[in-house]
Design a protein around this motif. Structure first.
Motif, PDB file in Angstrom:
ATOM      1  N   ALA A 134      -8.842  -6.769  -5.696  1.00  0.00           N
ATOM      2  CA  ALA A 134      -8.106  -5.575  -6.111  1.00  0.00           C
ATOM      3  C   ALA A 134      -8.939  -4.302  -5.994  1.00  0.00           C
ATOM      4  O   ALA A 134      -8.386  -3.195  -5.923  1.00  0.00           O
ATOM      5  CB  ALA A 134      -7.615  -5.737  -7.546  1.00  0.00           C
ATOM      6  N   ASP A 135     -10.264  -4.443  -5.945  1.00  0.00           N
ATOM      7  CA  ASP A 135     -11.136  -3.276  -5.838  1.00  0.00           C
ATOM      8  C   ASP A 135     -11.452  -2.894  -4.399  1.00  0.00           C
ATOM      9  O   ASP A 135     -12.001  -1.811  -4.151  1.00  0.00           O
ATOM     10  CB  ASP A 135     -12.452  -3.550  -6.578  1.00  0.00           C
ATOM     11  N   ALA A 136     -11.132  -3.774  -3.462  1.00  0.00           N
ATOM     12  CA  ALA A 136     -11.445  -3.504  -2.057  1.00  0.00           C
ATOM     13  C   ALA A 136     -10.385  -2.590  -1.448  1.00  0.00           C
ATOM     14  O   ALA A 136      -9.186  -2.779  -1.680  1.00  0.00           O
ATOM     15  CB  ALA A 136     -11.518  -4.814  -1.278  1.00  0.00           C
ATOM     16  N   PRO A 137     -10.800  -1.595  -0.690  1.00  0.00           N
ATOM     17  CA  PRO A 137      -9.807  -0.728  -0.048  1.00  0.00           C
ATOM     18  C   PRO A 137      -9.042  -1.479   1.038  1.00  0.00           C
ATOM     19  O   PRO A 137      -9.499  -2.508   1.547  1.00  0.00           O
ATOM     20  CB  PRO A 137     -10.663   0.392   0.557  1.00  0.00           C
ATOM     21  N   PHE A 138      -7.878  -0.964   1.371  1.00  0.00           N
ATOM     22  CA  PHE A 138      -7.130  -1.500   2.493  1.00  0.00           C
ATOM     23  C   PHE A 138      -7.727  -0.976   3.798  1.00  0.00           C
ATOM     24  O   PHE A 138      -8.256   0.138   3.858  1.00  0.00           O
ATOM     25  CB  PHE A 138      -5.665  -1.073   2.421  1.00  0.00           C
ATOM     26  N   VAL A 139      -7.626  -1.771   4.832  1.00  0.00           N
ATOM     27  CA  VAL A 139      -7.979  -1.344   6.183  1.00  0.00           C
ATOM     28  C   VAL A 139      -6.706  -1.324   7.011  1.00  0.00           C
ATOM     29  O   VAL A 139      -6.005  -2.342   7.122  1.00  0.00           O
ATOM     30  CB  VAL A 139      -9.017  -2.288   6.831  1.00  0.00           C
ATOM     31  N   ILE A 140      -6.384  -0.167   7.554  1.00  0.00           N
ATOM     32  CA  ILE A 140      -5.196  -0.006   8.385  1.00  0.00           C
ATOM     33  C   ILE A 140      -5.658   0.052   9.844  1.00  0.00           C
ATOM     34  O   ILE A 140      -6.390   0.960  10.235  1.00  0.00           O
ATOM     35  CB  ILE A 140      -4.428   1.287   8.046  1.00  0.00           C
ATOM     36  N   ARG A 141      -5.249  -0.902  10.617  1.00  0.00           N
ATOM     37  CA  ARG A 141      -5.573  -0.886  12.051  1.00  0.00           C
ATOM     38  C   ARG A 141      -4.350  -0.375  12.804  1.00  0.00           C
ATOM     39  O   ARG A 141      -3.228  -0.861  12.599  1.00  0.00           O
ATOM     40  CB  ARG A 141      -5.948  -2.279  12.539  1.00  0.00           C
ATOM     41  N   TYR A 142      -4.574   0.584  13.679  1.00  0.00           N
ATOM     42  CA  TYR A 142      -3.452   1.148  14.431  1.00  0.00           C
ATOM     43  C   TYR A 142      -3.874   1.447  15.864  1.00  0.00           C
ATOM     44  O   TYR A 142      -5.061   1.549  16.189  1.00  0.00           O
ATOM     45  CB  TYR A 142      -2.917   2.407  13.745  1.00  0.00           C
ATOM     46  N   ARG A 143      -2.877   1.591  16.703  1.00  0.00           N
ATOM     47  CA  ARG A 143      -3.116   1.839  18.128  1.00  0.00           C
ATOM     48  C   ARG A 143      -2.375   3.093  18.558  1.00  0.00           C
ATOM     49  O   ARG A 143      -1.212   3.292  18.216  1.00  0.00           O
ATOM     50  CB  ARG A 143      -2.635   0.641  18.957  1.00  0.00           C
ATOM     51  N   ASP A 144      -3.075   3.944  19.308  1.00  0.00           N
ATOM     52  CA  ASP A 144      -2.438   5.100  19.920  1.00  0.00           C
ATOM     53  C   ASP A 144      -2.876   5.195  21.378  1.00  0.00           C
ATOM     54  O   ASP A 144      -3.459   4.245  21.909  1.00  0.00           O
ATOM     55  CB  ASP A 144      -2.750   6.386  19.138  1.00  0.00           C
ATOM     56  N   ASP A 145      -2.603   6.317  22.018  1.00  0.00           N
ATOM     57  CA  ASP A 145      -2.922   6.449  23.443  1.00  0.00           C
ATOM     58  C   ASP A 145      -4.415   6.362  23.721  1.00  0.00           C
ATOM     59  O   ASP A 145      -4.829   6.082  24.859  1.00  0.00           O
ATOM     60  CB  ASP A 145      -2.384   7.775  23.983  1.00  0.00           C
ATOM     61  N   GLU A 146      -5.231   6.587  22.712  1.00  0.00           N
ATOM     62  CA  GLU A 146      -6.676   6.564  22.911  1.00  0.00           C
ATOM     63  C   GLU A 146      -7.292   5.205  22.599  1.00  0.00           C
ATOM     64  O   GLU A 146      -8.496   5.020  22.759  1.00  0.00           O
ATOM     65  CB  GLU A 146      -7.334   7.648  22.061  1.00  0.00           C
ATOM     66  N   GLY A 147      -6.487   4.257  22.128  1.00  0.00           N
ATOM     67  CA  GLY A 147      -7.019   2.925  21.856  1.00  0.00           C
ATOM     68  C   GLY A 147      -6.758   2.469  20.436  1.00  0.00           C
ATOM     69  O   GLY A 147      -5.836   2.944  19.766  1.00  0.00           O
TER      70      GLY A 147
END
Length: 469
Positions: free
Chosen positions: A133-146
């Motif tokens: 519960a103390d760990a931040p979320f990691v959001i992985r996303y993709r756009d035109d640059e990778g």
């Protein structure tokens, strides 16, 4: 891969989807002093709404604007549309979401053309519990640059369901050959009298579905038929009767929605279209410029040769990028277990679903919430205003206002079309008609699915309020 690192105290709240509900979440977060970062896979806000931009919604402007977003817009000199007018999907984007996106604080938060591909806890897989519960979320996303990653203190998934239409099969699966015939099969509400006119005018079209999305398409085809009588319309229902098409009529407090069902009945009575009930397709075969749909209708095998097929049988949620998040969804409706019985399409209309918030939206993953049409899973009773109340409650909880998060601040109009009683099992549809005839959509979310005896309908983020029949 680029990784963005920030001190935990400065981490934003990630919002997935820049439709009406996602943008409302951003406005609420800013008002509460929490910086948002908003991911939208399209190149503009409200991308999904623009795909049904020709459709007018059932609910007037006064139900389609979030209170926090309105305050932010008013502070920046915005002129509000007339409160009782019925906007199209395109109007909602152009006159509401686009001006909101140009406000400096919102503009800085937006990441357009950014598709979220995965969400996890920093350094922890789904199985790991220690200090989770103390760990931040990691959001992985993709756009035109990778590919990129960014940390977030919380996640609000308002990505909707528009990109996940239900297939033709009555069992929830694509029928054999459906994918191979994709060039001649449309889903949802194609712009039959506008941008897609050449595909349908003078052609033979099969419409599959029995909610307001299907009614909308059938009425548009009838408009084409008036200008070109060689236009043929076959409308198939997966249940036995047509009563579910009639809607709430005069009992619907969203009168344009009731009018839609009545217009469909008039067309059927006049014999302007061919209707088949108890229809179950088994195979689609492409032959030259045609598609042959093999099915059973009213207990008898049949084959229909068509130029085009429109499948308007609803939508479903996409959980694929949430594999590392601890979710809890009810197995049939695919909504949080506390919410699922409140939105059971066999019991509730859009207006009879009780207001709900943080307690019903919570998952085992702390500070992770699904809102908007996606929160309703496959249920067809979602209204845009409901999504606004959801994000108000969620943001209040994140801000530490636990009492405010549980306070009800929503009143909805009663409707006669969503309840699936034996008498009125109408396709809880929220989609309406073509803008020119001012018959529109309030839930724009999966009404057809419900009318077919299933549980699906949807509106939420960019996918806000378009039937999932």
């Amino acid at each position: 891969m680029e990784v963005e690192m920030k001190p935990s105290s400065a981490l934003p709240v990630a919002v997935i989807g820049a439709g009406p509900v996602g943008m409302a979440a951003a406005a609420r977060l800013l008002e509460a002093g929490m910086p948002p970062v908003v991911f939208e896979q399209g190149n503009s806000v409200g991308t999904a709404l623009l795909e049904w931009g020709h459709v007018r919604v059932f609910s007037p402007w006064k139900y389609n604007i979030d209170d926090a977003a309105r305050r932010l817009l008013d502070d920046n000199g915005w002129t509000s549309p007339p409160s009782d007018e019925l906007p199209t999907g395109r109007d909602i984007v152009q006159d509401y979401l686009a001006p909101l996106s140009r406000i400096s604080a919102i503009e800085k938060a937006l990441r357009l053309g950014a598709t979220v591909t995965a969400i996890a806890r920093q350094g922890l897989d789904k199985v790991s519990s220690k200090n989770r519960a103390d760990a931040p979320f990691v959001i992985r996303y993709r756009d035109d640059e990778g590919d990129h990653e960014i940390e977030a203190r919380a996640v609000i998934d308002a990505s909707g369901t528009w990109t996940q239409p239900n297939p033709m099969g009555a069992n929830g699966l694509p029928v054999l050959g459906e994918r191979a015939a994709a060039a001649r099969i449309s889903y949802g509400i194609p712009d039959v009298v506008g941008t897609k006119r050449s595909n349908f005018v003078g052609k033979r079209t099969l419409v599959v579905g029995s909610g307001h999305s299907a009614i909308n398409v059938a009425l548009a085809l009838l408009e084409l038929q008036q200008s070109n009588p060689s236009t043929e319309i076959y409308w198939v229902l997966r249940h036995r009767g047509v009563a579910k098409l009639l809607g709430g009529g005069l009992n619907d407090q969203l009168p344009e929605r009731g009018a839609l069902g009545l217009a469909a009945k008039k067309a059927m009575d006049a014999g302007h279209l061919k209707m088949l009930t108890s229809f179950s397709a088994s195979k689609v075969t492409s032959v030259n410029d045609k598609v042959i749909v093999s099915a059973v209708a009213n207990g008898e095998p049949t084959e229909l040769e068509m130029d085009q097929v429109v499948v308007a049988t609803g939508f479903r949620p996409d959980f694929s990028f949430l594999r590392e998040v601890r979710l809890d969804v009810e197995p049939a409706v695919e909504a949080p277990p506390a919410l699922a019985p409140l939105i059971d399409p066999n019991l509730h209309s859009c207006g009879t679903v009780p207001p709900h918030g943080i307690d019903e939206l919570s998952h085992p993953e702390k500070d992770f919430y699904i809102v908007g049409s996606k929160s309703y899973g496959r249920a067809p009773t979602f209204l845009m205003k409901t999504g606004y109340e959801q994000v108000r409650s969620v943001v209040a909880e994140l801000a530490g206002d636990h009492d405010g998060a549980r306070r009800v601040e929503l009143v909805l109009p009663e409707t006669g079309v969503c309840s699936a009683t034996p008498q009125t099992s109408a396709s809880s549809g929220c989609c309406g008609g073509l803008a020119p005839v001012a018959v529109d959509a309030c839930c724009v979310a999966d009404a057809d699915a419900k009318a077919d005896g299933k549980s699906g309908c949807g509106c939420g983020s960019a996918k806000t309020e378009v039937e999932r029949a």
